[in-house]
Design an enzyme around this catalytic site. Structure first.
Site: not given
Length: 325
Positions: A108, A135, A138, A231, A271, A310
């Site tokens: 990450r 991502h 996600q 987001d 997210c 997740r």
């Protein structure tokens, strides 16, 4: 044809067919049922997982750690100050060292090139926990949450509202296209996704029956939406742009007026973390930005179902690429 992903890296959903994505979603649902029943099949017994974090994380880190533990693996956290990645040692050299010691690597961080180099040189499956471009873990959780709520994915109308050229918009376009959703990216013209990626998504839609629309018109973009998604307006590393983004994106805030513009009873996804209130327990009293507290705390919001998923989708990715065949 049976799906076998053993040994594959998971860097972007572009690399996977709809059938392979379907397999991971179904596996996530099965692993979630087993966890809820208190059953841990321990498909990763004896495996060692390296978790490289250049960027801070709540959901990604916790999901990988708990998923690894549930499945019998050991997860080792490697923060940006714990190893020599990109400082005294090249990414390729770090990859070759870690690949000799670990069975899988999560990354990450910032540059997507870094996760690609880790996958190229490590010799073990590498999983993208977030880069500047994509991502994908996600998006698997997002798709799982939508399917849990509506019972299907194909034909769902999905609207992402806000910064249309960030890693979430990029990944959501791909995921929606692969699984046959009607995806709208609703953003100011200066924040539209790159043409090359849009062209790629259009080509995927021709094969799957999905749709893609890029627009700066909020009313047009959210009309008939089953899902509203947003987001933060400035990603990690872009904090200096925050004030300019607030001015530019204020008309794209997800609020109850936007909910009504859909003409439906949509679910709201994010997210996380989200700037949705004036909570004095936070280090900065930032207040409402991309979503109002009224929407975030409403019946429309499925953000914590999404956050939990997740765990189950990340577990599925690791088991599918590293577990028992």
């Amino acid at each position: 044809m049976a799906v076998n992903l053993i040994g594959r890296s998971f860097l972007t959903l572009k690399d996977f067919t709809p059938e392979e994505i379907r397999y991971m979603l179904d596996l996530a649902k099965e692993l979630k049922k087993l966890k809820m029943a208190g059953i841990k099949p321990r498909n990763l017994e004896g495996k060692n997982i390296a978790l490289i974090f250049e960027k801070a994380s709540t959901r990604t880190r916790c999901a990988f750690v708990v998923a690894a533990s549930d499945e019998g693996a050991h997860a080792e956290y490697l923060g940006k100050d714990d190893i020599q990645l990109g400082k005294k040692e090249t990414v390729a050299d770090t990859a070759r060292v870690l690949g000799r010691m670990f069975d899988g690597i999560q990354f990450r961080g910032f540059k997507h090139e870094t996760v690609e180099l880790l996958a190229k040189y490590s010799g073990v499956p590498v999983w993208n926990g977030l880069t500047d471009k994509f991502h994908p873990t996600q998006v698997l959780a997002d798709l799982m949450t939508i399917e849990e709520h509506y019972g299907h994915l194909k034909g769902i109308t999905f609207a992402f509202v806000g910064d249309g050229r960030n890693n979430m918009a990029n990944s959501l376009m791909i995921g929606c296209a692969k699984m046959g959703l009607d995806c709208r990216i609703v953003a100011p013209k200066g924040l539209h996704p790159e043409k090359e990626l849009v062209d790629t998504v259009k080509a995927i839609c021709k094969e799957t029956g999905g749709k893609i629309t890029i627009t700066d018109n909020v009313a047009k973009g959210v009309k008939d939406a089953d899902v509203l998604y947003t987001d933060v307006w400035a990603s990690m590393g872009e904090e200096a742009k925050m004030q300019a983004r607030i001015t530019l994106l204020k008309p794209y805030q997800v609020n109850m007026a936007m909910i009504k513009k859909t003409g439906k009873n949509p679910i709201f996804l994010h997210c996380l973390p989200a700037f949705h209130n004036n909570d004095t327990t936070m280090s900065k009293d930032i207040g409402e930005m991309e979503v109002t507290d009224e929407v975030f705390e409403s019946k429309h919001s499925k953000v914590f179902d999404e956050a939990e998923n997740r765990l189950h989708t990340i577990k599925a990715v690791m088991v599918a690429t590293l577990g028992v065949k």
